[in-house]
Design a protein around this motif. Sequence first.
Motif, PDB file in Angstrom:
ATOM      1  N   ALA A  65      45.870 -21.463  18.303  1.00  0.00           N
ATOM      2  CA  ALA A  65      45.646 -21.746  19.558  1.00  0.00           C
ATOM      3  C   ALA A  65      45.991 -20.637  20.612  1.00  0.00           C
ATOM      4  CB  ALA A  65      46.680 -22.847  20.138  1.00  0.00           C
ATOM      5  N   ALA A  66      47.230 -19.751  19.962  1.00  0.00           N
ATOM      6  CA  ALA A  66      47.608 -18.506  20.744  1.00  0.00           C
ATOM      7  C   ALA A  66      46.235 -17.337  20.476  1.00  0.00           C
ATOM      8  CB  ALA A  66      48.578 -17.816  20.029  1.00  0.00           C
ATOM      9  N   LEU A  67      45.398 -17.612  19.519  1.00  0.00           N
ATOM     10  CA  LEU A  67      44.204 -16.668  19.200  1.00  0.00           C
ATOM     11  C   LEU A  67      42.944 -17.119  20.003  1.00  0.00           C
ATOM     12  CD1 LEU A  67      44.999 -15.551  15.583  1.00  0.00           C
ATOM     13  CD2 LEU A  67      45.130 -13.987  17.517  1.00  0.00           C
ATOM     14  N   GLY A  68      42.975 -18.389  20.660  1.00  0.00           N
ATOM     15  CA  GLY A  68      41.943 -18.791  21.486  1.00  0.00           C
ATOM     16  C   GLY A  68      41.195 -20.073  21.157  1.00  0.00           C
ATOM     17  N   ALA A  69      41.866 -20.826  19.809  1.00  0.00           N
ATOM     18  CA  ALA A  69      41.355 -21.953  19.618  1.00  0.00           C
ATOM     19  C   ALA A  69      41.765 -23.240  20.359  1.00  0.00           C
ATOM     20  CB  ALA A  69      41.615 -22.404  17.986  1.00  0.00           C
ATOM     21  N   ARG A  70      41.192 -24.340  20.636  1.00  0.00           N
ATOM     22  CA  ARG A  70      41.560 -25.425  21.402  1.00  0.00           C
ATOM     23  C   ARG A  70      41.582 -26.639  20.446  1.00  0.00           C
ATOM     24  NH1 ARG A  70      37.715 -26.828  25.136  1.00  0.00           N
ATOM     25  NH2 ARG A  70      39.127 -27.497  26.578  1.00  0.00           N
TER      26      ARG A  70
END
Length: 372
Positions: free
Chosen positions: A147-152
């Motif tokens: 999530a911190a790297l852009g996943a949702r």
Amino acid sequence: METARVLVAADKFKGSLTAVQVAERVTAGLRRVVPDVRVETLSVADGGDGTVAAAVAAGFERREARVTGPLGDPVTAAYALRGSTAVVEMAEASGLQHLPDGVFAPLTATTYGSGELLAAALDAGATTIVFGVGGSATTDGGAGMLAALGARFLDADGKPVGPGGGELAELAEADLSGLDPRLKDVDLVLASDVDNPLTGPKGAPEVYGRQKGASEEDIAVLDAALAHYASILGPDTAALPGAGAAGGIGYGALVALGARFRPGIDVMLDVLGFAPALARATLVVTGEGSLDEQTLHGKAPAGVAAAARAAGVEVVAVCGRLALSPEALTGAGIARAYALADLEPDPAVSMAQAGPLLERAAESIARDFLLS
């Protein structure tokens, strides 16, 4: 007689001495008996806590970043950088050391800060990242990191699921399209001393959940939630070696970040320049706080001993306590082990006096192996 050349390549004695201090004390003891002995030191680690410190001791630059801790509070985490190679230790961001005494959050602890720490390494220009995983406070399958790297990660209503492994039971959709594009051009090496799968009897919740405060009910919840999470992201990857490392962060790195798994000690020996140091040595001293059955399964001393044996260099070990038979030591490539417990049987005193005791053990090594 040719001057002895000793390579001290030991891990920390957890709770008493850092790897650097172990090397200093061993060197002092050896030189007390053989003043002209040549000693080279190399702090080693297996991917768990102490990995960044080992890299810094080997000449990497220490960098720091403010990231999200396992409970959601800001923490300062370090990583190491040399050229375009970074050493990132997930415990720096998401480790047990960030939990207050007696406070655990097995269902909600997050690896979000580990993702932020990887992003900091990318920002610093790293194109090779050694990702050391171990000592985690988390069991979220790496969802926070991703999530911190852009996943949702969304529930059935299209809202983000909450932090931690327990919340993954509500996962309905995983959208990885927003992952940081720089990750595609990075060689990400997952360095771990464990090869557990994500779930099941040998999985992350069952094997490691209790040390993170999980009850038997919590373990069942986490195992089911991670199995559900893997059914959406990729169930085949969940069974791969290392997927269960550090509360399943290994799975997140393998399934979504293109990481490749290697035993942590093998990776770190490469990164730290062990091979050329070994080529200069006539004796290797390795060790860690406890030499036991776990040592034989990917811990630093076993890796050092295996590499030294392959090169035909004799190895001895130092430790706080010894729980391996002479036959097991020989099988691991260790000629002899010197335990502080043999000098001071009281564990509390032995830990408090580990430095002086280790010097005495090193004196014995010098008499037994350098004067003969």
